[in-house]
Scaffold this active site. Sequence first.
Site, short mmCIF file in Angstrom:
data_model
loop_
_atom_site.label_atom_id
_atom_site.label_comp_id
_atom_site.label_asym_id
_atom_site.label_seq_id
_atom_site.Cartn_x
_atom_site.Cartn_y
_atom_site.Cartn_z
CD GLU A 1 40.08 43.58 38.08
OE1 GLU A 1 39.00 44.08 37.75
OE2 GLU A 1 41.07 43.53 37.33
CE1 TYR A 58 36.86 42.20 33.88
CE2 TYR A 58 36.57 42.86 36.17
CZ TYR A 58 37.30 42.89 34.99
OH TYR A 58 38.48 43.58 34.95
CG ASP A 74 35.66 45.55 31.65
OD1 ASP A 74 35.94 45.30 30.44
OD2 ASP A 74 36.20 46.46 32.28
#
Length: 299
Positions: free
Chosen positions: A33, A113, A131
Amino acid sequence: MSPAATLLRWFDRHGRDLPWRNTRSAYRILVSEIMLQQTQVTRVLIFYARWLRLFPDWKKLARATNADVIAAWSGLGYNRRALMLRDIARAVVEQGEPTDEGGWRAFKGIGPYTAAALAAFSLHKRVLPIDTNIRRVGARLWLGIPFPSFTNDDRIRRAAEKFLPKRGRFYDVPQALFDLASLVCTKTPNCTACPMRADCLAAPKFIAERVRIPKQSIKKSLETKHRNKPHPDRIYRGRILKVVQEKTSVSVNTLGRLVDPCFDVTHDQAWLLRMLDRMHKDQMISVRAQTVRIFTMPS
Ligand code: SF4
């Protein structure tokens, strides 16, 4: 068949096989991520494998020095991300892995997020990480808004609550939406080839060409640039780091020319010093007696 089942069936046939999708390890998911922030998937694939060879788990990363992590991150850009990841590893080693989204949110450097992504993909919680890509597809599908902004997020979340299956593979839905956003529902969507066309509130508008496609990406225009320099500042900061790594130490007076052949002391010295100051505050480099070195923790 429910719309979510239609999406998952498409995902099973056309979804991308990405290594961070084959694990529930919070560490591996977080590495992916953080790397995926501002870096293309194809590039991340190379760096992800290399990073995991060097730092296979929280403990190994927690022990790494600034110089170690910056060297391993080299080539990905935005080096602060690497230091932040290492600091999160230190906190996890000390406090243990959180067991819910709120627990992840408490870590410095983990925003809404990323916390939701960890909850969905590692903990298999029924949440939707939003996102830019998921916002775009979700807003089109469920709200009929062709080009949404973050102000639509609450409505997207409420709509997702109805869309996500109550049991089964709800944790795969965000991954399927990522791929739909990347392969079909791009800025200029290919609605006629989209598996969700029959369920999508924005499809009729796009198909009837009633939507004006915005020309410029806002993200690009937000990058800081100095004077007439051809690149944003982050490119020069990356160069500074590379030079300092290669030379071990370098004087401030020679650094300007090494990172920019058109460096002009009169107009660019203050800009260079500002960048050095920021990198010093971010603990990437240290500047002492006009000499720049890679930052090391005082022992
Ligand atoms: Fe996006 Fe069009 Fe598919 Fe709707 S039908 S999700 S707008 S590609």
